[in-house]
Structure formats: structure tokens, C-alpha cells
Write a protein that holds these residues in place. Structure first.
Motif, short mmCIF file in Angstrom:
data_model
loop_
_atom_site.label_atom_id
_atom_site.label_comp_id
_atom_site.label_asym_id
_atom_site.label_seq_id
_atom_site.Cartn_x
_atom_site.Cartn_y
_atom_site.Cartn_z
N THR A 1 -2.45 -22.55 -3.80
CA THR A 1 -3.26 -22.64 -5.02
C THR A 1 -2.59 -21.90 -6.18
O THR A 1 -2.52 -22.40 -7.31
N VAL A 2 -2.07 -20.70 -5.90
CA VAL A 2 -1.36 -19.95 -6.93
C VAL A 2 -0.12 -20.73 -7.38
O VAL A 2 0.15 -20.83 -8.59
N ARG A 3 0.62 -21.30 -6.44
CA ARG A 3 1.81 -22.07 -6.79
C ARG A 3 1.44 -23.26 -7.68
O ARG A 3 2.14 -23.57 -8.64
N LEU A 4 0.34 -23.94 -7.36
CA LEU A 4 -0.07 -25.09 -8.17
C LEU A 4 -0.37 -24.67 -9.60
O LEU A 4 0.09 -25.31 -10.56
N TRP A 5 -1.10 -23.56 -9.78
CA TRP A 5 -1.41 -23.14 -11.14
C TRP A 5 -0.17 -22.62 -11.86
O TRP A 5 -0.06 -22.77 -13.09
N GLU A 6 0.78 -22.09 -11.15
CA GLU A 6 2.05 -21.72 -11.79
C GLU A 6 2.75 -22.96 -12.34
O GLU A 6 3.27 -22.93 -13.46
N LYS A 7 2.73 -24.04 -11.58
CA LYS A 7 3.38 -25.26 -12.03
C LYS A 7 2.61 -25.92 -13.18
O LYS A 7 3.21 -26.45 -14.13
N LEU A 8 1.28 -25.89 -13.08
CA LEU A 8 0.48 -26.42 -14.19
C LEU A 8 0.71 -25.62 -15.45
O LEU A 8 0.87 -26.17 -16.55
N SER A 9 0.74 -24.31 -15.32
CA SER A 9 0.97 -23.45 -16.48
C SER A 9 2.35 -23.69 -17.07
O SER A 9 2.50 -23.75 -18.30
N ALA A 10 3.35 -23.84 -16.22
CA ALA A 10 4.71 -24.06 -16.73
C ALA A 10 4.78 -25.33 -17.57
O ALA A 10 5.51 -25.39 -18.56
N ARG A 11 4.00 -26.33 -17.20
CA ARG A 11 4.05 -27.60 -17.92
C ARG A 11 3.19 -27.59 -19.19
O ARG A 11 3.55 -28.21 -20.19
N TYR A 12 2.06 -26.89 -19.16
CA TYR A 12 1.10 -27.03 -20.26
C TYR A 12 0.89 -25.76 -21.07
O TYR A 12 0.02 -25.74 -21.95
N LYS A 13 1.65 -24.72 -20.82
CA LYS A 13 1.37 -23.44 -21.47
C LYS A 13 1.49 -23.49 -22.99
O LYS A 13 0.87 -22.69 -23.69
N SER A 14 2.24 -24.43 -23.51
CA SER A 14 2.40 -24.54 -24.97
C SER A 14 1.61 -25.69 -25.56
O SER A 14 1.83 -26.08 -26.71
N ASP A 15 0.68 -26.23 -24.80
CA ASP A 15 -0.04 -27.44 -25.20
C ASP A 15 -1.42 -27.08 -25.74
O ASP A 15 -2.32 -26.71 -24.98
N LYS B 1 -1.13 -18.14 -22.72
CA LYS B 1 -2.28 -17.48 -23.34
C LYS B 1 -3.54 -18.35 -23.34
O LYS B 1 -4.50 -18.04 -24.04
N HIS B 2 -3.53 -19.44 -22.59
CA HIS B 2 -4.71 -20.30 -22.57
C HIS B 2 -5.95 -19.52 -22.11
O HIS B 2 -5.86 -18.57 -21.34
N LEU B 3 -7.10 -19.98 -22.56
CA LEU B 3 -8.36 -19.49 -22.02
C LEU B 3 -8.42 -19.80 -20.53
O LEU B 3 -8.08 -20.91 -20.10
N LEU B 4 -8.84 -18.82 -19.74
CA LEU B 4 -8.98 -18.99 -18.30
C LEU B 4 -10.46 -18.91 -17.96
O LEU B 4 -11.11 -17.90 -18.20
N LEU B 5 -10.97 -20.00 -17.41
CA LEU B 5 -12.39 -20.10 -17.10
C LEU B 5 -12.62 -19.70 -15.64
O LEU B 5 -12.04 -20.29 -14.72
N LEU B 6 -13.46 -18.70 -15.44
CA LEU B 6 -13.82 -18.26 -14.09
C LEU B 6 -15.15 -18.86 -13.69
O LEU B 6 -16.06 -19.00 -14.52
N GLU B 7 -15.25 -19.24 -12.41
CA GLU B 7 -16.51 -19.74 -11.86
C GLU B 7 -16.96 -18.81 -10.76
O GLU B 7 -16.19 -18.49 -9.84
N GLY B 8 -18.20 -18.36 -10.81
CA GLY B 8 -18.72 -17.42 -9.84
C GLY B 8 -19.06 -18.05 -8.51
O GLY B 8 -19.04 -19.28 -8.35
N ASN B 9 -19.37 -17.20 -7.55
CA ASN B 9 -19.83 -17.66 -6.25
C ASN B 9 -21.19 -18.36 -6.42
O ASN B 9 -21.85 -18.23 -7.45
N GLY B 10 -21.61 -19.11 -5.42
CA GLY B 10 -22.90 -19.79 -5.53
C GLY B 10 -22.84 -20.94 -6.50
O GLY B 10 -23.65 -21.03 -7.43
N TYR B 11 -21.86 -21.83 -6.33
CA TYR B 11 -21.69 -23.01 -7.17
C TYR B 11 -21.44 -22.65 -8.63
O TYR B 11 -21.92 -23.31 -9.54
N GLY B 12 -20.69 -21.58 -8.83
CA GLY B 12 -20.17 -21.28 -10.15
C GLY B 12 -20.98 -20.32 -10.98
O GLY B 12 -20.76 -20.24 -12.20
N ASN B 13 -21.89 -19.53 -10.37
CA ASN B 13 -22.85 -18.80 -11.20
C ASN B 13 -22.98 -17.30 -10.95
O ASN B 13 -23.55 -16.60 -11.78
N GLU B 14 -22.47 -16.77 -9.84
CA GLU B 14 -22.75 -15.37 -9.49
C GLU B 14 -21.47 -14.54 -9.58
O GLU B 14 -20.48 -14.83 -8.92
#
Length: 625
Positions: A240-254, A299-312
Motif C-alpha cells: 500500500t505504501v509503495r502504491l501511494w509512492e508511485k501515485l505521488s510520483a506521478r501526480y505530485k505536481s498535478d 504537498k497535496h491535501l491528504l484525506l484521512l478516514e477514521g475507523n468505523g467506516y471512515g468516522n472515528e
């Protein structure tokens, strides 16, 4: 600000009429602001999301769920439970290459630029893009995952293959040849043409972020948090970390990307499932993901989702995360089947799906909050939710754009049969195309209009026939009254539309069994419920009113008012035999020329109401349908 803020316009009869005319024509009065603005990078400034000029941007838009991850209920394949089980079913009657070709066609048809154009025309300014991690695997790697799908005994082998690919840097390395990057690039291009922001949402994370297969398509519940490889690593987390590293590398300036939604709806991370009681596992992975993205100067906004279907969010607040850069964090809520009253609060301040807690959390931690998913309810609930969120200047994203025979979506996909038959798959591929979908105009109005909005659902003329189910657009208490019109408790599964047909209001609408045309009737009636119709009287004079009704077990009484003045009282006798339909005829006083509000009031309920027909008194016919 970038794109329309979607603040509700002032209500007036003229504006309501214009809205309906444009809506019927497939356009919208909200499209101009989006086309006049340019996109720039979003960042957090205190509790606000702002663009490069420092102007606040409130993101309001639509999820395109069911596309890059099939969820069973969206396709009405609930018995199959999740995407991998749908694939498992398909492979009983076709080769793997044929299955892959079906999915290629499905993804090519389900969302296109036409769908994105339609979202923009309704005045929204963002799209949330849910995707499955397997779209970032090569064809050979996806084939290995398919083998794990076919038998539980193959899962361990797939995990070991992931470990090998991870160690040999063979994961997510060629963006030009991987479907996931291509789909993201297409959506970014389509959205940019409409000045829409995109939120990248890892909806099905490696291993699965919870127990609900329908959401995360996992082979074993909670494997993202529990599965170790032969080296003792939490390998799905590493992937999962590797995937977000690759996504970030491609879109970090977008700048077209508004946010990275790092993990959709983690849930059931608890002691009962062998994990901590306070989100320690989620805290650890979020810290890794944030640090990995920021290490690339993203520097993109990073959206966090809590436990319990995104809320806690216990232990997930900025002070608890083990990160150096605490800037540009945003916090998510997923709002379903809960009250919309601003004073209703949860005793846990870190549980933020209620409006009170959401705003209080934002203000306490000085972070932007955003509702990444909301919907799956009645139009009445939608209006209340939108008004409550708009009043707090909190953005939201409706779930979802398309559903098969779905009354709560923006576009309704026609039923297609079974995905497990060739005929069903061919129909599905046709029906999901934008040109073959039907806009749910009542949902559009609920999401884009003020609480006082009322407008014709269809044009009604007197003389003429009015179908009972074609009452005006508008919320409960404005266009209709029903004694149950919204679900505000997730434990209460009472349907708001007990017939489940045609429209998404609290009015109970059923398929008509009285007429061969199979239109719709209003049923499940209770005393004091009512419906309003905007009508145009073309000729002054008295009328003969006919009403087609099905008798109930007790005598019924239906009253009609025009602009608040009584014009007819319609008595209906009790049924002698079950399902007895009759046409009742009464006279009205002279009706005035022009546009008026007709109200049908239930004093004593009948079983169902089909239609009302007004004919000039001198030309009354005795027949009915």
C-alpha cells in the motif's frame, strides 16, 4: 474560488420554472460558474481548503462508484457479495481471457467523458474516484491474484508472490502500461475540461481494510492489518505504501488532483477482531503513508478516514500521528442514515459523522473536514443533509453517480438480468452507457435546490389526466407529506418509499396492477398525508372530476383543494373483494384560469390512488381506465 461553491440560489417561481425546463433539456443553470474558473493547487489554511490565491474552495460533487471496483448492490448482484466472487461466478462458464475482455468493455462503458460532463452541468465541482489496487498490477500479476480468487489455498502463494515483486521492485513501475494510471489520467483530463477537481480514493486496498468484502474485495477479512509474509513483514501495508509512492510520483505536481484519499472506510479494527481498541494499527499505517508522500515533496491535501467506516478518529488527530509535516491534512466523514439536526451530538468527540461533532472536530483541531460519501437515503434526507452541511460550509460528495435501477443515484441504470448470462452481460454493457441511463430528476433537485424549492415534476393541464405519482418536485412539507420520509437510524430498515418504485421521496409508490400500461400508483396511505401538483387551468368553468382508486378495508375520504380552497370531496366505499378498483366521479365548482396549486389530501385512506381526471362538466364521459 475554483469552480462553483454550489451555494443554493434564491427561490422564486420563475427560477424554479427555468430550472425544470433546463433540467428536462439535459442542461443546468449551475454550469456557468464552473466553466469560468481555473484550477489551482488546494491546500489547508486553518479549517478551510483554499486555492493558490487563498480563496476558499468548498468541494461538492459525486462519487463514481461501481466502476473501477464493482460493488454488488450497485449492480444488484448481492448474492455474489463482492467483485472477486462475481469474477469467480463468471469463470464457471468462461475462460479467464474472456472474463478480462468483459471487464475491459465494462470499464470502457461505465464512465466516459459524457458522464463527467453531466456531473459538471449540474453545477458540481469535484469527482471522487474510487479504485481497486489490482488495476495497478500487470496482466501477469493480476492473473496471479485471480488464482488466489479461485481457491483459499492459493492465497498464501499470492502473498509470497507479492513479497517477491515488492523486493524486486516489480510493483507499479510502468504507469504507461497499467490500467489504473490510464483510468486516472482519463478522469483527470475529462474533469479538467469541466474545471472539476478529482479526489483519488484507494477504495479497495491491498489485503482489504475491513471485514466487508463488498467494499474492499478482500480474500481474508482485515488482511491489510494482519497478514505477514515469510519475512514477517506486514506485506500488504508495504505494498500500500509503495502504491501511494508511485501515485505521488506521478501526480505530485498535478493541480487537478484535490486530495489523496489514502484508505477508504477502514472498519472493524477492534479487540473482537484481535486488534487494538484505539486505532493503533491505523495510526501506524497513516503515519507511514503520510511520511512516504511527503518524502517526495508532494504537498497535496491528504484525506484521512477514521475507523468505523471512515468516522472515528481516536489517536488519529494531528497531535497523535508520528509525522514531521502536519500541514495539508483533511479529515473525512461518511454520512449515512443518521440525523441531520445540528444539535444532535455523539458523546465521543472523535466520532464525527453527526453535524455537531463534525464542526466541533474541525474547530478544535483547526483542520478542514469533508464528507467523502453521503447518500443512500430519501430525497428528504438529502435536502436536510445538504442544507446542514452547506450551513457549516462543509463540502460533500454524493454516493453514487450510477446504480442499477437505483432511485438514490444521479443516473439510473436500467435492469439487465443476470451478469452470469451472456444476454445479461450484453444488456449490462449497453445499459450502463451514459446515453442509456435515466437522470433521477428528483435527486438532482434535492441536491442542488434550496429547502423551499417546489416545481412541476411533469406539466399538468386541466382539462386532462394527472397521474397520482407525478406530484411536484420538492421536499416533505413542501411538495408532499408522508408519515415516514427519511431514514435517520441505521438500525431501522423501514423503507421510506414502501413501494420502492419510480421516485425517491417519502411517498409510497408502487407499480400499477390496474392498467396494462403499468404506470405507477400511490399506496400505503395514512390519514392526513397529502400531495401537491402545479396545474394550469386552460378554461374557466366547472369540471367533472374522476378518480381511479383501489378500495381499502374501511371507507375512504379524499379531498381536493385549489390554492387552499376546497373544490371536491371524494368518498370511497370499503372493498367488498380484495383489490377492487373503481372510478369515482364528483363535480367541482368553476375553476379559475391560469397556474394553481392542487392539493390531494387523504382524510381517510384508500388502498391506492392511480389518477385524477378533469373534464369540462358538459363533456364528461362515463368511461375510465
Amino acid at each position: 474560488m475554483n469552480g462553483p461553491s454550489l451555494s443554493p440560489p434564491r427561490s422564486s417561481t420563475l427560477r424554479a420554472t427555468i430550472f425544470v425546463v433546463l433540467l428536462l433539456a439535459g442542461t443546468s443553470i449551475f454550469s456557468l460558474p464552473a466553466s469560468a474558473q481555473q484550477l489551482s493547487f488546494l491546500q489547508a489554511k486553518g479549517t478551510h481548503m483554499v486555492n493558490a490565491s487563498g480563496k476558499e474552495v468548498v468541494l461538492r460533487g459525486f462519487n463514481v462508484g461501481g466502476w473501477l471496483l464493482q460493488e454488488s448492490y450497485i449492480l444488484q448482484t448481492d448474492s455474489l457479495n463482492c467483485q472477486w466472487r462475481i469474477k469467480q461466478g463468471l469463470l464457471r462458464t468462461m475462460l479467464e481471457a474472456q472474463m478480462e475482455e468483459f471487464y475491459r468493455q465494462y470499464r470502457a462503458n461505465f464512465i466516459t467523458k459524457a458522464d463527467i460532463d453531466f456531473i459538471a452541468k449540474q453545477g458540481f465541482n469535484c469527482v471522487r474516484l474510487p479504485f481497486h489496487y489490482d488495476l495497478f498490477l500487470t496482466a501477469a500479476q493480476r492473473k496471479a491474484r485471480t488464482q488466489a480468487m479461485l481457491s483459499p489455498k492459493n492465497v498464501d502463494g499470492y502473498v509470497q508472490q507479492l513479497s517477491t515483486w515488492y523486493d524486486q521492485n516489480q510493483l507499479f513501475t510502468d504507469p504507461k502500461s497499467l490500467d489504473g494510471f490510464r483510468f486516472i489520467d482519463d478522469v483527470l483530463k475529462w474533469c479538467a475540461a469541466n474545471k472539476l477537481y478529482v479526489i483519488l480514493d484507494l477504495h479497495a486496498a491491498p489485503g482489504g481494510q475491513g471485514t466487508d468484502r463488498n467494499i474492499n474485495d478482500n480474500f481474508v477479512p482485515l488482511d491489510l492489518w494482519k497478514r505477514h509474509d515469510a519475512k514477517g513483514r506486514l506485506i500488504y501495508q508495504d505494498v500500500t505504501v509503495r502504491l501511494w509512492e508511485k501515485l505521488s510520483a506521478r501526480y505530485k505536481s498535478d493541480p487537478r488532483v484535490a486530495m489523496y484519499d489514502l484508505i477508504n472506510e477502514p472498519h472493524n479494527l477492534n479487540v473482537a477482531n484481535g486488534m487494538s481498541a484505539d486505532n493503533q494499527e491505523l495510526r501506524s499505517l497513516y503515519s507511514r503513508l503520510i511520511n512516504a508522500v511527503r518524502a517526495q515533496n508532494d504537498k497535496h491535501l491528504l484525506l484521512l478516514e477514521g475507523n468505523g467506516y471512515g468516522n472515528e478518529y481516536t489517536n488519529l488527530t494531528p497531535d497523535k500521528l508520528t509525522i514531521q509535516d502536519k500541514s495539508n491534512l483533511a479529515y473525512n466523514a461518511h454520512r449515512y442514515w443518521c440525523p441531520n439536526t445540528p444539535e444532535t451530538a455523539d458523546p465521543n468527540p472523535n466520532q464525527i459523522n453527526l453535524l455537531h461533532n463534525l464542526a466541533a472536530f474541525r474547530d478544535q483541531w483547526q483542520v478542514p473536514v469533508w464528507v467523502g460519501e453521503t447518500g443512500e437515503n430519501s430525497n428528504e434526507w438529502f435536502v436536510a443533509a445538504v442544507q446542514g452541511l452547506n450551513a457549516q460550509n462543509i463540502g460533500w460528495c454524493h454516493w453514487t453517480l450510477k446504480r442499477v435501477d437505483g432511485p438514490t443515484s444521479l443516473l439510473r441504470v436500467k435492469p439487465y438480468g443476470s451478469i452470469l448470462t451472456p444476454e445479461g452481460r450484453a444488456a449490462l454493457l449497453r445499459n450502463v452507457q451514459y446515453t442509456n441511463c435515466v437522470p433521477n430528476r428528483d435527486v438532482i433537485a434535492a441536491l442542488t435546490q434550496p429547502a423551499t424549492f417546489q416545481a412541476p415534476f411533469v406539466a399538468h393541464s386541466i382539462p386532462g389526466t394527472i397521474q397520482a405519482a407525478d406530484y411536484d418536485l420538492g421536499r416533505a412539507g413542501v411538495a408532499y407529506y408522508d408519515d415516514f420520509s427519511a431514514k435517520i437510524d441505521y438500525r431501522d430498515n423501514t423503507p421510506w418509499n414502501q413501494g420502492g418504485a419510480y421516485r425517491n421521496d417519502g411517498v409510497d409508490i408502487e407499480v400499477n396492477t390496474d392498467s396494462p400500461q403499468k404506470k405507477y400508483v400511490v399506496g400505503h396511505l395514512s390519514a392526513d398525508e397529502w400531495l401537491k401538483y402545479t396545474v394550469k387551468v386552460a378554461a374557466v368553468g366547472p369540471y367533472t372530476l374522476q378518480m381511479r382508486v383501489r378500495k381499502g378495508a374501511a371507507p375512504g375520504q379524499l379531498n381536493l383543494q385549489l390554492d387552499g380552497h376546497a373544490i371536491a370531496s371524494v368518498p370511497v366505499g370499503q372493498a367488498v373483494t380484495a383489490g377492487e378498483w373503481i372510478t369515482v366521479t364528483v363535480k367541482t365548482p368553476p375553476l379559475p384560469l391560469g397556474q394553481h396549486q392542487l392539493m390531494l389530501l387523504v382524510k381517510q385512506p384508500v388502498d391506492q390512488i392511480n389518477w385524477l381526471r378533469f373534464e369540462p362538466a358538459a363533456a364528461t364521459s362515463a368511461g375510465g381506465q
